[in-house]
Write a protein that holds these residues in place. Sequence first.
Motif, PDB file in Angstrom:
ATOM      1  N   THR A 137      -6.503  -1.554  -3.850  1.00  0.00           N
ATOM      2  CA  THR A 137      -7.649  -1.594  -2.829  1.00  0.00           C
ATOM      3  C   THR A 137      -7.855   0.003  -2.378  1.00  0.00           C
ATOM      4  O   THR A 137      -6.864   0.736  -2.767  1.00  0.00           O
ATOM      5  CB  THR A 137      -7.446  -2.261  -1.580  1.00  0.00           C
ATOM      6  OG1 THR A 137      -8.428  -2.454  -0.853  1.00  0.00           O
ATOM      7  CG2 THR A 137      -6.142  -1.838  -0.958  1.00  0.00           C
ATOM      8  N   ARG A 138      -9.277   0.186  -1.969  1.00  0.00           N
ATOM      9  CA  ARG A 138      -9.389   1.426  -1.482  1.00  0.00           C
ATOM     10  C   ARG A 138      -8.441   1.695  -0.182  1.00  0.00           C
ATOM     11  O   ARG A 138      -8.706   0.617   0.450  1.00  0.00           O
ATOM     12  CB  ARG A 138     -10.715   1.652  -1.254  1.00  0.00           C
ATOM     13  CG  ARG A 138     -11.453   1.518  -2.545  1.00  0.00           C
ATOM     14  CD  ARG A 138     -13.115   1.965  -2.281  1.00  0.00           C
ATOM     15  NE  ARG A 138     -13.888   1.248  -3.427  1.00  0.00           N
ATOM     16  CZ  ARG A 138     -15.165   1.268  -3.744  1.00  0.00           C
ATOM     17  NH1 ARG A 138     -15.881   1.654  -2.434  1.00  0.00           N
ATOM     18  NH2 ARG A 138     -15.853   0.874  -4.836  1.00  0.00           N
ATOM     19  N   PHE A 166      -5.515   3.746  -5.515  1.00  0.00           N
ATOM     20  CA  PHE A 166      -5.946   2.299  -6.042  1.00  0.00           C
ATOM     21  C   PHE A 166      -5.092   1.782  -6.718  1.00  0.00           C
ATOM     22  O   PHE A 166      -4.917   0.553  -6.662  1.00  0.00           O
ATOM     23  CB  PHE A 166      -7.327   2.743  -6.521  1.00  0.00           C
ATOM     24  CG  PHE A 166      -7.969   1.473  -6.827  1.00  0.00           C
ATOM     25  CD1 PHE A 166      -8.592   0.615  -5.909  1.00  0.00           C
ATOM     26  CD2 PHE A 166      -7.874   0.907  -8.102  1.00  0.00           C
ATOM     27  CE1 PHE A 166      -9.140  -0.495  -6.122  1.00  0.00           C
ATOM     28  CE2 PHE A 166      -8.653  -0.308  -8.497  1.00  0.00           C
ATOM     29  CZ  PHE A 166      -9.088  -0.931  -7.492  1.00  0.00           C
ATOM     30  N   SER A 201     -11.342   2.260  -8.833  1.00  0.00           N
ATOM     31  CA  SER A 201     -11.955   0.859  -8.578  1.00  0.00           C
ATOM     32  C   SER A 201     -12.898   0.678  -9.781  1.00  0.00           C
ATOM     33  O   SER A 201     -12.911  -0.440 -10.392  1.00  0.00           O
ATOM     34  CB  SER A 201     -12.391   0.968  -7.308  1.00  0.00           C
ATOM     35  OG  SER A 201     -13.378   0.009  -7.273  1.00  0.00           O
ATOM     36  N   ASP A 241       0.855  -1.264   0.042  1.00  0.00           N
ATOM     37  CA  ASP A 241       0.041   0.053  -0.097  1.00  0.00           C
ATOM     38  C   ASP A 241       0.965   1.312   0.074  1.00  0.00           C
ATOM     39  O   ASP A 241       1.795   1.293   0.790  1.00  0.00           O
ATOM     40  CB  ASP A 241      -0.907   0.151   1.217  1.00  0.00           C
ATOM     41  CG  ASP A 241      -2.051  -0.941   1.146  1.00  0.00           C
ATOM     42  OD1 ASP A 241      -2.323  -1.559   0.077  1.00  0.00           O
ATOM     43  OD2 ASP A 241      -2.672  -1.397   1.955  1.00  0.00           O
TER      44      ASP A 241
END
Length: 162
Positions: A69-70, A64, A150, A5
């Motif tokens: 992923t958020r 993202f 997304s 991330d």
Amino acid sequence: MTNSDPSIVSSTITYIAGFILIAMVMNIVVLALMMFAGVGAESIGSVGWLAPVLAAMFAGQRYFKLAGTRPSNGHAWRASLVFLIVTVVMMVVLVVVIASFAGEQLSIPPLSDLINGPDAGVFFAIFGSVSVFLWLALRFSFSTGARQGSKQAERLSAKAKA
């Protein structure tokens, strides 16, 4: 948050780059409107919030794209707080730089006059209200940008399967 991330620093660098780019483009458009369309500067003053909000959306989309992923709610709140601080610092620096080049035409009173003056409460109330509003706008823009990233990834995936 996993190791893949993006960090808040990474998102902040993306935010700063987007903010500067969007602000430059907006200023060129505003200048063109003022010169060629006869639009007054007072009519365009209300679009100043667009640069930070769009930059936060851009940072969310990049988040993202890198993470897949958020961002978590906590990460979005922390990132937007950092975005807010960066925005305030950039604006203060910009005003000081412009005032230093403008000389007598645009003089800035000492900060002590503002803090100790009779209108200090009004200044801090307005500054606080605008800051809270901008923080909320940045937080939701960052998340909206990630959501858009997304949805875009889902559309590209569906096209690839078809």
